[in-house]
Scaffold this motif. Structure first.
Motif, PDB file in Angstrom:
ATOM      1  N   ARG A   1      -4.884  -2.207   3.715  1.00  0.00           N
ATOM      2  CA  ARG A   1      -5.322  -0.936   3.142  1.00  0.00           C
ATOM      3  C   ARG A   1      -5.938  -0.055   4.225  1.00  0.00           C
ATOM      4  NH1 ARG A   1      -6.795  -3.087  -1.123  1.00  0.00           N
ATOM      5  NH2 ARG A   1      -8.924  -3.643  -0.492  1.00  0.00           N
TER       6      ARG A   1
ATOM      7  N   ARG B   1      -4.442   3.641   5.576  1.00  0.00           N
ATOM      8  CA  ARG B   1      -5.299   4.830   5.622  1.00  0.00           C
ATOM      9  C   ARG B   1      -5.349   5.400   7.035  1.00  0.00           C
ATOM     10  NH1 ARG B   1      -9.099   1.989   2.233  1.00  0.00           N
ATOM     11  NH2 ARG B   1     -10.333   1.547   4.101  1.00  0.00           N
TER      12      ARG B   1
ATOM     13  N   GLU C   1       0.824  -1.213   0.000  1.00  0.00           N
ATOM     14  CA  GLU C   1       0.000   0.000   0.000  1.00  0.00           C
ATOM     15  C   GLU C   1       0.857   1.261   0.000  1.00  0.00           C
ATOM     16  OE1 GLU C   1      -3.305   0.151  -0.306  1.00  0.00           O
ATOM     17  OE2 GLU C   1      -3.327  -2.036  -0.508  1.00  0.00           O
TER      18      GLU C   1
ATOM     19  N   THR D   1      -7.453  -6.118   2.377  1.00  0.00           N
ATOM     20  CA  THR D   1      -8.412  -5.144   2.901  1.00  0.00           C
ATOM     21  C   THR D   1      -7.925  -4.569   4.222  1.00  0.00           C
ATOM     22  OG1 THR D   1     -10.235  -6.330   1.834  1.00  0.00           O
ATOM     23  CG2 THR D   1     -10.803  -4.821   3.636  1.00  0.00           C
TER      24      THR D   1
END
Length: 252
Positions: free
Chosen positions: A213, A217, A25, A210
């Motif tokens: 990520r 964030r 990421e 998932t």
């Protein structure tokens, strides 16, 4: 930190699981990476993958067993010398070998404590040595939702180590308020990786991509403490902190 600016990020335990996922990421966002883990072959394969997908970044890999504490300091210093500066260090390396106390598996609980807390302490020490010298930096520690309250059975020792890491992080955060050095604690919920691949279906679980990520964030958000994925773990975390033991036992 982040916000469109390219930064140099060191990640421990980067060859598998969340470490590998975060590396993917961060690389996709254009950041350069210093990656370390015990499995050099896996790190080299990951480096090749990242550079093929994002040829404009820089990726360096080094072997590191975080339980060799002197090596933690030397590897961190070598990366800092190579990159010139390390803007963010993610203390991610960990194990999940815990067993119920008193059942003959002290060696497993000891290994969990040594890797998840003592080795994490070494990583935080090495990171802070560099950040104090630079006058800036972002320390990220990967804790766990199990750190919020005492956990039963296989999670007892594991949760205690993650609680220790969260407390260590908060102490640093308190010390460093108002300075250019930031500390973020990440509390992941159930994310399916190698560390829990043996387990059955877990409540609200997400896959590695998932979860990684969501963690990246959250790190980039700049908040001090983050629960990931935010739904539903932020609300579960609020409940866990205040729930009486009888309710907590039903929840877990």
């Amino acid at each position: 930190m982040g916000g469109g600016r390219r930064v140099n990020i060191l990640i421990t335990g980067a060859s598998v699981g969340l470490g590998r996922g975060m590396a993917r990421e961060f690389a996709a966002a254009g950041h350069s990476l210093a990656l370390c883990a015990r499995r050099v072959d896996a790190l080299q394969a990951l480096r090749d993958e990242l550079l093929a997908a994002a040829p404009g970044i820089r990726v360096s890999v080094r072997a590191l067993d975080v339980n060799c504490h002197e090596d933690v300091f030397s590897v961190f210093r070598d990366f800092a010398a190579e990159f010139g500066t390390l803007d963010r260090i993610v203390v991610n390396a960990g194990v999940g070998k815990g067993q119920p106390l008193g059942t003959g598996y002290f060696h497993a609980n000891l290994a969990t404590a040594q890797t998840n807390f003592v080795a994490a302490l070494a990583q935080c020490e090495a990171a802070m040595e560099l950040f104090r010298a630079q006058g800036s930096g972002h320390l990220v520690t990967i804790s766990s939702m199990s750190a919020l309250r005492g956990m039963p059975r296989n999670m007892t020792a594991y949760g205690a180590t993650k609680a220790g890491l969260a407390s260590l992080s908060e102490g640093l955060r308190l010390e460093l308020l108002g300075t250019p050095i930031r500390v973020t604690t990440v509390y992941p919920g159930y994310i399916r990786t190698e560390i829990n691949d043996f387990a059955g279906k877990l409540p609200f679980e997400v896959d590695e991509a998932t979860g990684s990520r969501a963690i990246v964030r959250a790190i980039e958000s700049g908040r001090d403490e983050v629960y990931v994925p935010a739904w539903p773990w932020r609300w579960i975390g609020m409940l866990m902190r205040v729930a009486p033991l009888w309710l907590l036992r039903r929840m877990i």
